[in-house]
Design a protein around this motif. Structure first.
Motif, PDB file in Angstrom:
ATOM      1  N   GLN A 132     -13.524   7.465  -5.269  1.00 17.15           N
ATOM      2  CA  GLN A 132     -13.154   8.819  -4.999  1.00 17.15           C
ATOM      3  C   GLN A 132     -14.150   9.515  -3.930  1.00 17.15           C
ATOM      4  N   TYR A 164     -12.559  12.453   3.080  1.00 18.83           N
ATOM      5  CA  TYR A 164     -12.438  11.041   3.617  1.00 18.83           C
ATOM      6  C   TYR A 164     -13.220  10.040   2.581  1.00 18.83           C
ATOM      7  N   ILE A 207     -10.087   0.085   4.511  1.00 22.06           N
ATOM      8  CA  ILE A 207      -8.897   0.997   3.872  1.00 22.06           C
ATOM      9  C   ILE A 207      -9.722   2.396   4.023  1.00 22.06           C
ATOM     10  N   ILE A 250      -8.719   6.498   4.215  1.00 22.32           N
ATOM     11  CA  ILE A 250      -8.065   7.564   3.258  1.00 22.32           C
ATOM     12  C   ILE A 250      -8.539   9.012   4.143  1.00 22.32           C
ATOM     13  N   THR A 262       0.840   5.719  -0.148  1.00 21.04           N
ATOM     14  CA  THR A 262      -0.146   6.792  -0.071  1.00 21.04           C
ATOM     15  C   THR A 262       0.637   8.144  -0.421  1.00 21.04           C
ATOM     16  N   ILE A 274       0.885  -1.288  -0.193  1.00 26.68           N
ATOM     17  CA  ILE A 274       0.017   0.087   0.095  1.00 26.68           C
ATOM     18  C   ILE A 274       1.005   1.272  -0.150  1.00 26.68           C
ATOM     19  N   ILE A 320      -9.036   6.049  -3.888  1.00 22.04           N
ATOM     20  CA  ILE A 320      -8.265   4.733  -3.525  1.00 22.04           C
ATOM     21  C   ILE A 320      -8.337   4.043  -4.904  1.00 22.04           C
ATOM     22  N   GLN A 339      -4.077  11.756  -1.801  1.00 19.06           N
ATOM     23  CA  GLN A 339      -4.890  12.890  -0.908  1.00 19.06           C
ATOM     24  C   GLN A 339      -4.647  13.902  -1.651  1.00 19.06           C
ATOM     25  N   VAL A 369      -9.904  12.728  -2.079  1.00 20.81           N
ATOM     26  CA  VAL A 369      -9.123  11.690  -1.852  1.00 20.81           C
ATOM     27  C   VAL A 369      -9.574  10.517  -2.971  1.00 20.81           C
ATOM     28  N   CYS A 386      -3.376   1.838  -3.871  1.00 27.25           N
ATOM     29  CA  CYS A 386      -2.760   3.490  -3.908  1.00 27.25           C
ATOM     30  C   CYS A 386      -3.765   4.165  -3.214  1.00 27.25           C
ATOM     31  N   CYS A 387      -3.255   5.087  -2.210  1.00 26.77           N
ATOM     32  CA  CYS A 387      -4.198   6.120  -1.759  1.00 26.77           C
ATOM     33  C   CYS A 387      -3.611   7.577  -2.044  1.00 26.77           C
TER      34      CYS A 387
END
Length: 140
Positions: free
Chosen positions: A81, A114, A128, A130, A29, A27, A93, A59, A91, A56-57
């Motif tokens: 998203q 988030y 998960i 983010i 970020t 993972i 994922i 921000q 954000v 893959c996260c």
């Protein structure tokens, strides 16, 4: 010396069994500080492909709800998203096509601060989250 070698072999067998039961995931970020530029999106997509993570996260995508199509990366069909109405926060994922991920639940806010997903990855439950928590103001 013979005893240590035997222990190492036993440890390797155990490690091999564990790897077969729970495959490796990675993972990453990134705080991308905006993805409105096509050049920057291309560079970030290339970097993600090169790193080849499972998840893959991202921000601070700074994408609006209308810009969801801008976050496409080859090999990453599952993209979740949370974007606001304005081009700030945001954000995302991304989950690699190489893994079997099944979504059970998705929670996100309307401001793009988030996103949380729950599901199964390699037949194991996973959550998960983010979160982008911006500074609320300046100190006086």
């Amino acid at each position: 010396m013979g005893r240590e070698t035997k222990e190492m072999q036993e440890n390797q067998k155990t490690s091999d069994k564990m790897a077969a039961l729970s495959p490796h995931i990675s993972i990453i970020t990134l705080n991308v500080n905006g993805l409105n530029s096509p050049i920057k999106r291309h560079r970030v997509a290339g970097w993600i492909k090169k790193q080849d993570p499972t998840i893959c996260c991202l921000q601070e995508t700074h994408l609006s709800s209308k810009d969801k199509h801008r976050l496409r990366v080859k090999g990453w069909k599952m993209i979740l998203q949370a974007n606001g109405k304005q081009k700030k926060a945001g954000v995302a994922i991304l989950i690699s096509d190489k893994v079997d991920f099944k979504i059970r639940q998705v929670k996100r806010d309307k401001e793009g601060q988030y996103i949380m997903i729950k599901g199964t990855l390699h037949q194991e439950e996973i959550t998960i989250l983010i979160l982008h928590s911006p500074n609320s103001g300046t100190f006086q």
